[in-house]
Motif scaffolding. Structure first.
Motif, PDB file in Angstrom:
ATOM      1  N   LEU A 237       0.824  -1.209   0.000  1.00 31.07           N
ATOM      2  CA  LEU A 237       0.000   0.000   0.000  1.00 31.07           C
ATOM      3  C   LEU A 237       0.856   1.257   0.000  1.00 31.07           C
ATOM      4  CD1 LEU A 237      -2.832  -0.836   2.595  1.00 31.07           C
ATOM      5  CD2 LEU A 237      -2.994  -0.849   0.109  1.00 31.07           C
ATOM      6  N   PHE A 238       1.944   1.231   0.785  1.00 29.91           N
ATOM      7  CA  PHE A 238       2.801   2.408   0.883  1.00 29.91           C
ATOM      8  C   PHE A 238       3.589   2.655  -0.402  1.00 29.91           C
ATOM      9  CE2 PHE A 238       3.216   2.192   5.811  1.00 29.91           C
ATOM     10  CZ  PHE A 238       1.951   2.750   5.929  1.00 29.91           C
ATOM     11  N   ASN A 239       3.676   1.655  -1.240  1.00 28.56           N
ATOM     12  CA  ASN A 239       4.434   1.798  -2.488  1.00 28.56           C
ATOM     13  C   ASN A 239       3.560   1.524  -3.712  1.00 28.56           C
ATOM     14  OD1 ASN A 239       7.396   2.071  -1.460  1.00 28.56           O
ATOM     15  ND2 ASN A 239       6.546   0.343  -0.298  1.00 28.56           N
ATOM     16  N   VAL A 240       2.242   1.705  -3.562  1.00 30.30           N
ATOM     17  CA  VAL A 240       1.309   1.354  -4.622  1.00 30.30           C
ATOM     18  C   VAL A 240       1.464   2.290  -5.824  1.00 30.30           C
ATOM     19  CG1 VAL A 240      -0.579   2.789  -3.723  1.00 30.30           C
ATOM     20  CG2 VAL A 240      -1.077   0.771  -5.110  1.00 30.30           C
ATOM     21  N   SER A 241       1.390   1.696  -6.975  1.00 33.88           N
ATOM     22  CA  SER A 241       1.390   2.489  -8.208  1.00 33.88           C
ATOM     23  C   SER A 241       0.089   2.281  -8.970  1.00 33.88           C
ATOM     24  CB  SER A 241       2.582   2.097  -9.095  1.00 33.88           C
ATOM     25  OG  SER A 241       2.547   0.703  -9.393  1.00 33.88           O
ATOM     26  N   ASP A 242      -0.582   1.152  -8.669  1.00 32.16           N
ATOM     27  CA  ASP A 242      -1.813   0.840  -9.386  1.00 32.16           C
ATOM     28  C   ASP A 242      -2.739   0.071  -8.448  1.00 32.16           C
ATOM     29  OD1 ASP A 242      -3.830   0.214 -11.091  1.00 32.16           O
ATOM     30  OD2 ASP A 242      -2.672  -1.161 -12.349  1.00 32.16           O
ATOM     31  N   SER A 243      -3.838   0.733  -8.051  1.00 33.82           N
ATOM     32  CA  SER A 243      -4.777   0.095  -7.125  1.00 33.82           C
ATOM     33  C   SER A 243      -5.527  -1.063  -7.774  1.00 33.82           C
ATOM     34  CB  SER A 243      -5.784   1.129  -6.610  1.00 33.82           C
ATOM     35  OG  SER A 243      -6.564   1.648  -7.675  1.00 33.82           O
ATOM     36  N   GLN A 244      -5.376  -1.213  -9.086  1.00 36.91           N
ATOM     37  CA  GLN A 244      -6.055  -2.310  -9.787  1.00 36.91           C
ATOM     38  C   GLN A 244      -5.169  -3.553  -9.877  1.00 36.91           C
ATOM     39  OE1 GLN A 244      -9.247  -1.846 -10.488  1.00 36.91           O
ATOM     40  NE2 GLN A 244      -8.953   0.201  -9.620  1.00 36.91           N
ATOM     41  N   ASP A 245      -3.988  -3.509  -9.237  1.00 38.71           N
ATOM     42  CA  ASP A 245      -3.084  -4.656  -9.253  1.00 38.71           C
ATOM     43  C   ASP A 245      -3.804  -5.888  -8.701  1.00 38.71           C
ATOM     44  OD1 ASP A 245      -0.982  -6.316  -7.445  1.00 38.71           O
ATOM     45  OD2 ASP A 245       0.005  -5.568  -9.253  1.00 38.71           O
ATOM     46  N   ALA A 246      -3.759  -7.002  -9.426  1.00 46.43           N
ATOM     47  CA  ALA A 246      -4.530  -8.204  -9.062  1.00 46.43           C
ATOM     48  C   ALA A 246      -4.077  -8.780  -7.721  1.00 46.43           C
ATOM     49  CB  ALA A 246      -4.396  -9.251 -10.164  1.00 46.43           C
ATOM     50  N   GLU A 247      -2.750  -8.849  -7.512  1.00 48.86           N
ATOM     51  CA  GLU A 247      -2.243  -9.397  -6.250  1.00 48.86           C
ATOM     52  C   GLU A 247      -2.655  -8.522  -5.076  1.00 48.86           C
ATOM     53  OE1 GLU A 247       1.988 -10.567  -4.041  1.00 48.86           O
ATOM     54  OE2 GLU A 247       1.980  -9.852  -6.128  1.00 48.86           O
ATOM     55  N   LEU A 248      -2.558  -7.203  -5.240  1.00 46.56           N
ATOM     56  CA  LEU A 248      -2.958  -6.275  -4.190  1.00 46.56           C
ATOM     57  C   LEU A 248      -4.451  -6.422  -3.885  1.00 46.56           C
ATOM     58  CD1 LEU A 248      -2.030  -3.903  -2.366  1.00 46.56           C
ATOM     59  CD2 LEU A 248      -2.779  -2.363  -4.192  1.00 46.56           C
ATOM     60  N   ALA A 249      -5.245  -6.530  -4.912  1.00 49.09           N
ATOM     61  CA  ALA A 249      -6.692  -6.677  -4.731  1.00 49.09           C
ATOM     62  C   ALA A 249      -7.036  -7.961  -3.994  1.00 49.09           C
ATOM     63  CB  ALA A 249      -7.389  -6.646  -6.097  1.00 49.09           C
ATOM     64  N   GLU A 250      -6.309  -9.040  -4.308  1.00 46.97           N
ATOM     65  CA  GLU A 250      -6.562 -10.320  -3.641  1.00 46.97           C
ATOM     66  C   GLU A 250      -6.228 -10.239  -2.153  1.00 46.97           C
ATOM     67  OE1 GLU A 250      -5.093 -15.000  -3.787  1.00 46.97           O
ATOM     68  OE2 GLU A 250      -4.450 -13.595  -5.359  1.00 46.97           O
TER      69      GLU A 250
ATOM     70  N   ARG B 161       2.768   9.127   2.572  1.00 44.56           N
ATOM     71  CA  ARG B 161       3.004  10.455   3.136  1.00 44.56           C
ATOM     72  C   ARG B 161       2.289  10.619   4.480  1.00 44.56           C
ATOM     73  NH1 ARG B 161       1.379  12.885  -0.811  1.00 44.56           N
ATOM     74  NH2 ARG B 161      -0.699  13.607  -0.196  1.00 44.56           N
ATOM     75  N   SER B 162       1.051  10.113   4.577  1.00 45.08           N
ATOM     76  CA  SER B 162       0.312  10.193   5.834  1.00 45.08           C
ATOM     77  C   SER B 162       1.034   9.406   6.937  1.00 45.08           C
ATOM     78  CB  SER B 162      -1.107   9.641   5.647  1.00 45.08           C
ATOM     79  OG  SER B 162      -1.840   9.699   6.854  1.00 45.08           O
ATOM     80  N   TYR B 163       1.608   8.258   6.563  1.00 43.83           N
ATOM     81  CA  TYR B 163       2.356   7.457   7.540  1.00 43.83           C
ATOM     82  C   TYR B 163       3.598   8.209   8.018  1.00 43.83           C
ATOM     83  CZ  TYR B 163       5.504   3.877   9.356  1.00 43.83           C
ATOM     84  OH  TYR B 163       6.394   3.171  10.143  1.00 43.83           O
ATOM     85  N   ASN B 164       4.348   8.792   7.100  1.00 49.50           N
ATOM     86  CA  ASN B 164       5.564   9.531   7.469  1.00 49.50           C
ATOM     87  C   ASN B 164       5.222  10.710   8.378  1.00 49.50           C
ATOM     88  OD1 ASN B 164       7.202   7.802   6.005  1.00 49.50           O
ATOM     89  ND2 ASN B 164       7.181   9.082   4.166  1.00 49.50           N
ATOM     90  N   GLN B 165       4.104  11.361   8.096  1.00 48.11           N
ATOM     91  CA  GLN B 165       3.686  12.493   8.926  1.00 48.11           C
ATOM     92  C   GLN B 165       3.323  12.024  10.335  1.00 48.11           C
ATOM     93  OE1 GLN B 165       0.475  13.889   6.499  1.00 48.11           O
ATOM     94  NE2 GLN B 165       1.794  15.175   5.190  1.00 48.11           N
ATOM     95  N   ALA B 166       2.632  10.896  10.426  1.00 45.81           N
ATOM     96  CA  ALA B 166       2.257  10.363  11.742  1.00 45.81           C
ATOM     97  C   ALA B 166       3.496   9.989  12.547  1.00 45.81           C
ATOM     98  CB  ALA B 166       1.334   9.168  11.578  1.00 45.81           C
ATOM     99  N   ILE B 167       4.466   9.381  11.874  1.00 39.37           N
ATOM    100  CA  ILE B 167       5.718   9.015  12.548  1.00 39.37           C
ATOM    101  C   ILE B 167       6.436  10.274  13.034  1.00 39.37           C
ATOM    102  CG2 ILE B 167       8.074   8.217  12.076  1.00 39.37           C
ATOM    103  CD1 ILE B 167       6.314   5.915  12.669  1.00 39.37           C
ATOM    104  N   GLU B 168       6.503  11.289  12.198  1.00 42.52           N
ATOM    105  CA  GLU B 168       7.175  12.528  12.594  1.00 42.52           C
ATOM    106  C   GLU B 168       6.470  13.170  13.788  1.00 42.52           C
ATOM    107  OE1 GLU B 168       8.309  16.962  10.839  1.00 42.52           O
ATOM    108  OE2 GLU B 168       7.988  15.288   9.448  1.00 42.52           O
TER     109      GLU B 168
END
Length: 612
Positions: A367-380, A480-487
């Motif tokens: 999710l943090f490195n997603v380029s395509d939300s339609q990726d089949a493996e990611l969707a599964e 970006r939201s994760y990095n902000q939360a960590i900071e």
């Protein structure tokens, strides 16, 4: 006289036979010892049936094989014996047989459960001894008294019968021609039979519990089945004394009620048990430990406890509570097996949990490195984890104040429990933190959710610190939201915040300060002054840096003096000393602002604030 004692120890593997030389007068032939040893051969045990399995009630059909006074009176050897007093004590369990006939016996050998055989020689023409005998035997928890009459006493004396009725202590008259040797042999054979029957019973129980594991049973299933088998209350807890599973039978003592209410062993009770060495003893031996009633801890019932060990690591404890019946060797032996079964269940659950956490961790990295939300493996994977790829998201990073890194798995379980009623979220352990990915059809309200989470944890006795990233409309902004939360979390920690929340959007200048380059920092004279003050504190063991920071944060001399537990004059002296050391004028607003910013920069780049 030879006094012969045959006994099955309370928590032992084999019955024991002991011989004592106590007087010159005896009716027991020494040769009986040889015949008694022959009784150690295996004997036929009562038959019983076990039907059980995961998630359903386990019913046991067996005859109670604990030999009582009532049972003994039905034996052929005692068919001519007469119960003359103590009728309400017929359910007393016989654990040993003892012969004693000499005057002035103190019964130091008594362990409880003895059936005492005597001719009454020591009671002849001694009313004081007659009055004292039964109260003495009852105080030693003997099972009953068999008096062979017409040797020295025609019948049981009135004082003995009255005491027997008053104390529910069975008094039995025996014809003079019935041999004590024959009684000992018969009773001892039942004790040995009981031992083997218990072993056979434990084997059946072990098979039932093993089936439970093979059928996918949980710790709660184990507690239910074990409680059903033994008809006692059962508690399974982890090493933090939190209750993992429990089953209640009958009444509960104060300690049990509190643990049920609080969901864990009350801290004061756990602390006292540690002081008493109960857990140290458990860790030092491989067998269950008997814990007698401790009224001052509201533990008015006896208990036995065993460790649950997985891969040479103690993972928890299993308790069996006596209730209204005395604990027996069956309870101990069953607990040993049950603790092993609990270890198997925990091992399986840990393996499943680790696999789930690996799956979640891999998914979050995607999710943090997603380029395509339609990726089949990611969707599964998203479908497996019930995660929607087409919503809005916000990241919260949660840590427990002062918790060790290895506490993260426990923190994860708690955070999942606390967040469940508040908002849909995917929880993943990352280092010593727990990352929460909130998902919503609208932009999540992370501040409100984090505040509720902190409040719930605080009510449960846990201090949480939560960093909050910005809400985003798609997966592309999740990293970006994760990095902000960590900071936000790291800045809150660096500035000494111990509980609560820190939103990235409230950081303001603190965000800039955290990202300033080394050259800019090196050229700032105010930051250099803060470093000199920190060095001075270290060299002379002072706390002037904390004094300065508290003054700049709070402003009011009275408030600062109260917070630092010093007199106002002492505070004034310290501030004067700081200005002299740094050659600064804190009455100048611009100077004061620069010192304050430099001090926060120092905190962000160096260390946590010291304790006052």
């Amino acid at each position: 006289m030879i006094t012969l004692s045959c006994r099955a120890t309370r928590f032992s593997n084999m019955p024991l036979c002991s011989v004592y030389i106590q007087s010159h007068r005896t009716r027991v032939r020494p040769t009986c010892i040889i015949s008694l040893l022959l009784l150690l051969a295996p004997m036929k045990c009562p038959v019983y049936h076990v039907n059980g399995g995961c998630g359903r009630r386990t019913d046991f059909a067996w005859k109670d094989i604990m030999l009582t006074i009532r049972d003994a009176l039905e034996l052929p050897i005692l068919e001519r014996a007469t119960l003359v007093a103590g009728f309400n004590g017929q359910d007393n369990v016989i654990r040993r047989v003892h012969v004693a006939d000499f005057p002035g016996a103190k019964f130091e050998w008594a362990k409880g459960g003895e059936l005492l055989l005597t001719t009454g020689f020591g009671l002849l023409d001694n009313e004081a001894a007659q009055r004292a005998l039964i109260p003495k035997l009852a105080s030693k928890n003997l099972a009953g008294l068999i008096l062979s009459i017409e040797h020295y006493l025609k019948h049981a004396p009135q004082a003995i019968c009255e005491a027997g009725n008053r104390l529910d202590f069975p008094i039995i008259e025996l014809p003079p021609d019935v041999s004590f040797v024959d009684i000992i042999e018969v009773v001892f054979s039942h004790i040995v039979s009981e031992h083997y029957a218990i072993r056979e019973r434990v084997d059946q129980i072990h098979r039932t519990l093993t089936t439970l594991v093979l059928e996918g049973g949980t710790l709660q299933d184990l507690a239910d089945v074990l409680s059903d088998i033994l008809e006692r209350s059962v508690v399974i807890e982890n090493t933090a004394f939190e209750v993992l599973a429990t089953a209640q039978v009958g009444a509960a003592d104060g300690a049990r009620i509190r643990s049920q209410t609080e969901g864990r062993a009350p801290p004061d009770i756990a602390e006292q048990l540690i002081k008493y060495g109960i857990y140290q003893k458990l860790h030092g031996m491989a067998r269950p430990v008997y814990v007698p009633a401790i009224p001052e801890l509201e533990m008015t019932m006896d208990r036995i406890v065993a460790t649950i060990i997985v891969a040479h690591q103690v993972m928890g404890y299993m308790w069996i509570i006596a209730g209204e019946r005395e604990l027996t060797s069956l309870d101990e032996l069953t607990l040993e097996h049950a603790a092993t079964v609990a270890a198997l269940i925990m091992f399986k659950e840990r393996a499943v949990h680790q696999a789930q956490m690996t799956l979640r961790g891999d998914f979050v990295e995607q999710l943090f490195n997603v380029s395509d939300s339609q990726d089949a493996e990611l969707a599964e994977r998203a479908q497996q984890l019930d995660f929607n790829l087409d919503l809005s998201y916000q990241v919260l990073v949660v840590t427990e104040t002062d918790a060790a890194p290895e506490a993260a798995p426990s923190l994860l379980a708690h955070v999942e429990q606390w967040i469940a009623p508040l908002h849909a979220a995917l929880a993943v352990p990352r280092g010593s933190h727990v990352t929460l990915i909130l998902q919503s059809h609208h932009l999540p309200q992370g501040n409100s959710i984090a505040a509720q989470l902190v409040d719930i944890a605080h009510a449960d006795g846990t201090k949480l610190l939560v960093g909050i990233g910005r809400a985003v409309n798609n997966l592309a902004g999740l990293r970006r939201s994760y990095n902000q939360a960590i900071e936000a979390l790291e800045i809150a920690t660096a500035l000494g915040q111990r509980e609560g929340l820190r939103d990235f959007d409230t950081l303001g200048v603190l965000h800039w300060l955290r990202h300033l380059g080394p050259k800019v920092l090196h050229e700032n004279t105010y930051l250099g002054a803060i470093h000199r003050l920190a060095d001075y504190d270290t060299r002379y063991n002072h706390n002037l840096l904390l004094t300065l920071e508290t003054y700049l944060d709070e402003g009011s001399m009275l408030t600062v003096a109260s917070m630092l537990y010093v007199h106002r004059n002492t505070l004034s002296y310290r501030l004067e000393r700081i200005q002299q050391l740094l050659d600064l004028d804190l009455s100048d607003p611009i100077c004061r602002m620069n010192v304050h910013v430099a001090l926060k920069t120092y905190r962000l780049r160096n260390t946590k604030p010291p304790s006052p």
